[in-house]
Design a protein around this motif. Structure first.
Motif, PDB file in Angstrom:
ATOM      1  N   GLY A 202      73.999  -0.131  66.657  1.00  0.00           N
ATOM      2  CA  GLY A 202      72.547  -0.226  66.723  1.00  0.00           C
ATOM      3  C   GLY A 202      72.013   0.013  68.117  1.00  0.00           C
ATOM      4  N   LYS A 203      70.730  -0.093  68.218  1.00  0.00           N
ATOM      5  CA  LYS A 203      70.010   0.132  69.463  1.00  0.00           C
ATOM      6  C   LYS A 203      70.443  -0.860  70.558  1.00  0.00           C
ATOM      7  N   MET A 204      70.438  -0.388  71.786  1.00  0.00           N
ATOM      8  CA  MET A 204      70.702  -1.237  72.946  1.00  0.00           C
ATOM      9  C   MET A 204      69.364  -1.748  73.472  1.00  0.00           C
ATOM     10  N   THR A 205      69.375  -2.962  74.000  1.00  0.00           N
ATOM     11  CA  THR A 205      68.179  -3.553  74.581  1.00  0.00           C
ATOM     12  C   THR A 205      68.434  -3.825  76.052  1.00  0.00           C
ATOM     13  N   GLU A 206      67.584  -3.306  76.928  1.00  0.00           N
ATOM     14  CA  GLU A 206      67.710  -3.591  78.362  1.00  0.00           C
ATOM     15  C   GLU A 206      67.137  -4.966  78.656  1.00  0.00           C
ATOM     16  N   VAL A 207      67.836  -5.698  79.526  1.00  0.00           N
ATOM     17  CA  VAL A 207      67.401  -7.028  79.945  1.00  0.00           C
ATOM     18  C   VAL A 207      67.517  -7.121  81.470  1.00  0.00           C
TER      19      VAL A 207
ATOM     20  N   ALA B 226      72.334  -4.021  79.648  1.00  0.00           N
ATOM     21  CA  ALA B 226      71.920  -3.765  78.267  1.00  0.00           C
ATOM     22  C   ALA B 226      72.844  -4.505  77.299  1.00  0.00           C
ATOM     23  N   LEU B 227      72.269  -4.912  76.181  1.00  0.00           N
ATOM     24  CA  LEU B 227      72.991  -5.635  75.152  1.00  0.00           C
ATOM     25  C   LEU B 227      72.916  -4.865  73.837  1.00  0.00           C
ATOM     26  N   ARG B 228      74.002  -4.939  73.058  1.00  0.00           N
ATOM     27  CA  ARG B 228      74.036  -4.310  71.732  1.00  0.00           C
ATOM     28  C   ARG B 228      73.538  -5.341  70.724  1.00  0.00           C
ATOM     29  N   CYS B 229      72.425  -5.024  70.077  1.00  0.00           N
ATOM     30  CA  CYS B 229      71.836  -5.967  69.116  1.00  0.00           C
ATOM     31  C   CYS B 229      72.622  -6.008  67.814  1.00  0.00           C
ATOM     32  N   ARG B 230      73.188  -4.876  67.408  1.00  0.00           N
ATOM     33  CA  ARG B 230      74.018  -4.822  66.208  1.00  0.00           C
ATOM     34  C   ARG B 230      74.983  -3.658  66.344  1.00  0.00           C
ATOM     35  N   ASP B 231      76.040  -3.679  65.534  1.00  0.00           N
ATOM     36  CA  ASP B 231      77.062  -2.642  65.579  1.00  0.00           C
ATOM     37  C   ASP B 231      76.420  -1.270  65.393  1.00  0.00           C
TER      38      ASP B 231
ATOM     39  N   ARG C 220      76.435   2.881  75.795  1.00  0.00           N
ATOM     40  CA  ARG C 220      76.685   1.583  75.172  1.00  0.00           C
ATOM     41  C   ARG C 220      77.464   0.645  76.094  1.00  0.00           C
ATOM     42  N   ALA C 221      77.322   0.862  77.394  1.00  0.00           N
ATOM     43  CA  ALA C 221      77.902  -0.044  78.386  1.00  0.00           C
ATOM     44  C   ALA C 221      76.913  -1.186  78.630  1.00  0.00           C
ATOM     45  N   ASN C 222      77.437  -2.323  79.112  1.00  0.00           N
ATOM     46  CA  ASN C 222      76.581  -3.463  79.411  1.00  0.00           C
ATOM     47  C   ASN C 222      75.921  -3.386  80.779  1.00  0.00           C
ATOM     48  N   VAL C 223      76.645  -2.849  81.771  1.00  0.00           N
ATOM     49  CA  VAL C 223      76.155  -2.916  83.151  1.00  0.00           C
ATOM     50  C   VAL C 223      76.258  -1.543  83.810  1.00  0.00           C
ATOM     51  N   LEU C 224      75.138  -1.076  84.359  1.00  0.00           N
ATOM     52  CA  LEU C 224      75.094   0.153  85.146  1.00  0.00           C
ATOM     53  C   LEU C 224      75.188  -0.239  86.613  1.00  0.00           C
ATOM     54  N   VAL C 225      76.189   0.323  87.308  1.00  0.00           N
ATOM     55  CA  VAL C 225      76.437  -0.027  88.705  1.00  0.00           C
ATOM     56  C   VAL C 225      76.111   1.172  89.589  1.00  0.00           C
ATOM     57  N   ASP C 226      75.398   0.927  90.677  1.00  0.00           N
ATOM     58  CA  ASP C 226      75.072   1.963  91.659  1.00  0.00           C
ATOM     59  C   ASP C 226      76.337   2.264  92.466  1.00  0.00           C
ATOM     60  N   ALA C 227      77.227   3.054  91.833  1.00  0.00           N
ATOM     61  CA  ALA C 227      78.502   3.420  92.453  1.00  0.00           C
ATOM     62  C   ALA C 227      78.862   4.816  91.968  1.00  0.00           C
ATOM     63  N   GLU C 228      79.703   5.493  92.724  1.00  0.00           N
ATOM     64  CA  GLU C 228      80.141   6.839  92.314  1.00  0.00           C
ATOM     65  C   GLU C 228      81.169   6.765  91.190  1.00  0.00           C
ATOM     66  N   ARG C 229      82.110   5.813  91.284  1.00  0.00           N
ATOM     67  CA  ARG C 229      83.206   5.685  90.326  1.00  0.00           C
ATOM     68  C   ARG C 229      83.617   4.215  90.217  1.00  0.00           C
ATOM     69  N   LEU C 230      84.283   3.898  89.091  1.00  0.00           N
ATOM     70  CA  LEU C 230      84.764   2.530  88.900  1.00  0.00           C
ATOM     71  C   LEU C 230      86.234   2.472  88.480  1.00  0.00           C
TER      72      LEU C 230
ATOM     73  N   ASP D 129      75.998 -13.289  76.424  1.00  0.00           N
ATOM     74  CA  ASP D 129      75.152 -13.903  75.401  1.00  0.00           C
ATOM     75  C   ASP D 129      74.156 -12.869  74.902  1.00  0.00           C
ATOM     76  N   GLY D 130      74.002 -12.793  73.586  1.00  0.00           N
ATOM     77  CA  GLY D 130      73.061 -11.849  72.991  1.00  0.00           C
ATOM     78  C   GLY D 130      73.673 -10.511  72.655  1.00  0.00           C
ATOM     79  N   ASP D 131      74.901 -10.249  73.144  1.00  0.00           N
ATOM     80  CA  ASP D 131      75.606  -9.008  72.844  1.00  0.00           C
ATOM     81  C   ASP D 131      76.511  -9.255  71.640  1.00  0.00           C
ATOM     82  N   LEU D 132      76.967  -8.189  71.015  1.00  0.00           N
ATOM     83  CA  LEU D 132      77.908  -8.336  69.914  1.00  0.00           C
ATOM     84  C   LEU D 132      79.176  -9.035  70.388  1.00  0.00           C
ATOM     85  N   ALA D 133      79.809  -9.780  69.483  1.00  0.00           N
ATOM     86  CA  ALA D 133      81.069 -10.449  69.811  1.00  0.00           C
ATOM     87  C   ALA D 133      82.135  -9.410  70.140  1.00  0.00           C
ATOM     88  N   VAL D 134      82.929  -9.686  71.166  1.00  0.00           N
ATOM     89  CA  VAL D 134      83.999  -8.788  71.593  1.00  0.00           C
ATOM     90  C   VAL D 134      85.251  -9.604  71.882  1.00  0.00           C
ATOM     91  N   GLN D 135      86.378  -8.916  71.930  1.00  0.00           N
ATOM     92  CA  GLN D 135      87.601  -9.591  72.362  1.00  0.00           C
ATOM     93  C   GLN D 135      87.450  -9.910  73.845  1.00  0.00           C
TER      94      GLN D 135
END
Length: 150
Positions: A20-25, A13-18, A73-83, A37-43
């Protein structure tokens, strides 16, 4: 060096604006100088955020809710118990290499999205982790997530 499989990418998922709504891709390009690319700028050190499906399920059970995973508001959902155990380590997501720099700590926005979400995300790194992109490339739903074991 051998690689240990952590899980698979279940969602992106990407954040379209601060705030704002997330968009799944289905896929996203990761850049070395930042995030996706397409997500808000981050450090750069916070380039990509990941959350574990197992911990998101714990949060949902605790809150008695059925929120979409990207509410976090995370970018990647991982099929894992913990990270959390990946902090300080390098992982590969598809053909993208990340250095997991730290825990993604929940902010006050979480409670605006759902009452009690911020507190539910705090224990045991439930809010996920963030990583610096070391090798650019494409992350796709279904990609394997691995971590070198030595």
């Amino acid at each position: 060096m051998t690689d240990q499989q952590i899980g698979r990418v279940l969602g992106i998922a990407l954040r379209c604006r601060d705030k704002g709504k997330m968009t799944e891709v289905a896929e996203a390009e990761a850049r070395v100088d930042g995030g996706l690319d397409g997500d808000l700028a981050v450090q750069a050190y916070r380039g990509v955020t990941l959350i574990a499906a197992g911990q998101w399920a714990e949060v949902q059970k605790e809150l008695e809710s059925d929120l979409p995973w990207y509410t976090r508001r995370a970018n990647v959902l991982v099929d894992a118990e913990r990270l959390g155990h990946l902090i300080g380590r390098e992982i590969t997501v598809g053909d993208v290499q990340l250095k997991i720099e730290g825990e993604t700590k929940p902010c006050d926005l979480m409670d605006r999205l759902h009452h009690g979400l911020k507190a539910a995300l705090k224990p045991e790194c439930r809010g996920g982790v963030h990583g610096r992109v070391l090798q650019a490339g494409t992350i796709r739903v279904g990609d394997v997530v691995t971590c070198g074991t030595g």
